[in-house]
Every structure is written in structure tokens, then in C-alpha cells.
Design an enzyme around this catalytic site. Structure first.
Site, mmCIF file in Angstrom:
data_model
loop_
_atom_site.group_PDB
_atom_site.id
_atom_site.type_symbol
_atom_site.label_atom_id
_atom_site.label_comp_id
_atom_site.label_asym_id
_atom_site.label_seq_id
_atom_site.Cartn_x
_atom_site.Cartn_y
_atom_site.Cartn_z
ATOM 1 N N LYS A 16 0.798 -1.224 0.000
ATOM 2 C CA LYS A 16 0.000 0.000 0.000
ATOM 3 C C LYS A 16 0.833 1.278 0.000
ATOM 4 C CE LYS A 16 -2.253 -0.443 3.685
ATOM 5 N NZ LYS A 16 -2.354 0.395 4.860
ATOM 6 N N ARG A 131 11.070 -7.362 5.004
ATOM 7 C CA ARG A 131 11.404 -5.928 4.949
ATOM 8 C C ARG A 131 12.124 -5.456 6.208
ATOM 9 N NH1 ARG A 131 5.361 -2.998 5.383
ATOM 10 N NH2 ARG A 131 5.059 -3.528 7.558
ATOM 11 N N ARG A 133 11.361 -3.968 9.117
ATOM 12 C CA ARG A 133 11.154 -2.698 9.816
ATOM 13 C C ARG A 133 11.218 -2.960 11.326
ATOM 14 N NH1 ARG A 133 5.668 -0.057 7.987
ATOM 15 N NH2 ARG A 133 4.952 -0.775 10.009
HETATM 16 P P1 ADP Z 1 1.004 -1.375 9.012
HETATM 17 O O1 ADP Z 1 0.106 -1.254 7.813
HETATM 18 O O2 ADP Z 1 2.163 -2.276 8.771
HETATM 19 O O3 ADP Z 1 0.287 -1.641 10.297
HETATM 20 P P2 ADP Z 1 1.123 1.470 9.299
HETATM 21 O O4 ADP Z 1 2.311 2.269 8.943
HETATM 22 O O5 ADP Z 1 -0.128 1.715 8.565
HETATM 23 O O6 ADP Z 1 1.683 0.007 9.164
HETATM 24 O O7 ADP Z 1 0.810 1.614 10.866
HETATM 25 C C1 ADP Z 1 1.765 1.336 11.863
HETATM 26 C C2 ADP Z 1 1.114 1.378 13.244
HETATM 27 O O8 ADP Z 1 0.567 2.689 13.496
HETATM 28 C C3 ADP Z 1 -0.087 0.442 13.433
HETATM 29 O O9 ADP Z 1 0.301 -0.855 13.795
HETATM 30 C C4 ADP Z 1 -0.868 1.159 14.542
HETATM 31 O O10 ADP Z 1 -0.302 0.932 15.819
HETATM 32 C C5 ADP Z 1 -0.668 2.616 14.210
HETATM 33 N N1 ADP Z 1 -1.759 3.136 13.338
HETATM 34 C C6 ADP Z 1 -1.633 3.556 12.054
HETATM 35 N N2 ADP Z 1 -2.822 3.958 11.560
HETATM 36 C C7 ADP Z 1 -3.722 3.791 12.560
HETATM 37 C C8 ADP Z 1 -5.125 4.015 12.680
HETATM 38 N N3 ADP Z 1 -5.865 4.503 11.663
HETATM 39 N N4 ADP Z 1 -5.723 3.718 13.861
HETATM 40 C C9 ADP Z 1 -5.015 3.237 14.898
HETATM 41 N N5 ADP Z 1 -3.700 2.996 14.861
HETATM 42 C C10 ADP Z 1 -3.042 3.277 13.708
#
Ligand code: ADP
Length: 190
Positions: A16, A131, A133
Site C-alpha cells: 500500500k 522488509r 522494519r
Molecule cells: P502497518 O500497515 O504495517 O500496520 P502502518 O504504517 O499503517 O503500518 O501503521 C503502523 C502502526 O501505526 C499500526 O500498527 C498502529 O499501531 C498505528 N496506526 C496507524 N494507523 C492507525 C489508525 N488509523 N488507527 C489506529 N492505529 C493506527
């Protein structure tokens, strides 16, 4: 042209983030990624960052009211108002979806589509372990995927009920997937 917003949905590791970067470059919208915003708050050591870090490390979700505030602020900024946003990582729960709908109604900016970048669970687990991270521990990955199934998957029908959902096959090369996404976005934007 008045601005419009798109949502991109997809499991963690579906590609994404990368595809969003390419889409905003191609279509001139602004990439609004909650993950990126939270990680930069962590890097900057702000109060939000300190609060979010512990939650993110375990793979849990940051509370809705915190995320809703961050997104509302970002969507009100002039660049997004002018160009529209590709929303990545938000909404992730039904409460967030409802808040998004209310925010957009108030702003008069339509949500024109929700693209679900579809990649099977078995594939995304391998991609995420590769990856490397820092928040990609096996525990956290499992937790995030569980939450995706329980919290975010119900959103697919929420978007479908509103006639906004488009499913895009996320398997294949980055370029192949990007071209599929572009075809779908072109259809949406007409
Ligand atoms: P991934 O898709 O690998 O979870 P993201 O970069 O989208 O990675 O998000 C990383 C972390 O940030 C999530 O695991 C969560 O803890 C927090 N997070 C991101 N977006 C949200 C959201 N819309 N609501 C709640 N927590 C979020």
C-alpha cells in the site's frame, strides 16, 4: 476541479505505502498516511510520539480519538483541501470510518472510492518478515494481521454499501499492480 479523496485499504505488507507514493505522484493528490505521521512523531520525540510508540511496538492500534484528531488536522490543511488526499492507514475501524464520513460531509469534499489492494495473508507475512522494519517483530505482525481481520475487514462492506469499494489484485510486480490501480482510479475519476 474540486478536490476528491480516495482511501486505500489493504493488509499490512500489501504494498500500500509504495503504491500510494506512486499514485499521488501520478494524480497530484496528497499522501496522508497515519503510519508515516505516527512514525515521524516518534522520531521527533513529541508527546504524541512517545504515547504512540509503545502501542505501535506491540502491534496494537492507537486510540481512535488520537488518530481522528491527527487526521482531521491534516485534512484541513490547504494542500489537501486543494488537491485531495489518498488516505493510507485510515480509516481502520468502523468508528474512524464514521468520523471520516462526517469530516468530509462538513468539508464538502467527496470520498470517491476505496481501493482494496488484495494480497493473501500467507504472502504478506513473508513480505513483512523480509522488509525488517523495527516494529515488524513476528509477534507484532501477527497482532496487526489479527486486528486487520477483526477491525478493518468489516470496513470493506461499509464501503461496499456506499458503492465505493473496488478490489484490486495486489499480486504481481510493483509495476503490474500500479497499472491495475491506475486503471481503477481512472474509472473512478471518470
Ligand atoms: P502497518 O500497515 O504495517 O500496520 P502502518 O504504517 O499503517 O503500518 O501503521 C503502523 C502502526 O501505526 C499500526 O500498527 C498502529 O499501531 C498505528 N496506526 C496507524 N494507523 C492507525 C489508525 N488509523 N488507527 C489506529 N492505529 C493506527
Amino acid at each position: 476541479m474540486t478536490s476528491a479523496h480516495l482511501v486505500i485499504l489493504g493488509r499490512q505488507g500489501s504494498g500500500k505505502g509504495t503504491q500510494c507514493e506512486r499514485l499521488v505522484e501520478a494524480y497530484g493528490m496528497i499522501h496522508v498516511s497515519t503510519g508515516v505521521m505516527l512514525r515521524s512523531a516518534v522520531a521527533a520525540g513529541t508527546e504524541l510520539g512517545r504515547e504512540a510508540q509503545a502501542i505501535m511496538d506491540t502491534g496494537n492500534l492507537v486510540p481512535d480519538e488520537v488518530i481522528n484528531g491527527i487526521v482531521a488536522e491534516r485534512l484541513a490543511m490547504p494542500d489537501v483541501v486543494e488537491h485531495g488526499a489518498v488516505l493510507d492507514g485510515f480509516p481502520r475501524t468502523p468508528v474512524q470510518a464514521q468520523v471520516l464520513e462526517d469530516m468530509l460531509d462538513l468539508a464538502g469534499t467527496p470520498l470517491v472510492g476505496a481501493l482494496n489492494l488484495d494480497v493473501p495473508v500467507g504472502v504478506v507475512i513473508h513480505r513483512m518478515l523480509d522488509r525488517g522494519r523495527v516494529d515488524d517483530t513476528e509477534e507484532a505482525i501477527r497482532r496487526r494481521l489479527d486486528l486487520y481481520e477483526s477491525e478493518t475487514e468489516p470496513l470493506l462492506s461499509w464501503f461496499e454499501d456506499r458503492g465505493l469499494l473496488k478490489v484490486v489484485d495486489g499480486l504481481g510486480s510493483e509495476e503490474e499492480v500500479f497499472l491495475r490501480l491506475c486503471t481503477t482510479v481512472d474509472e473512478i475519476l471518470g
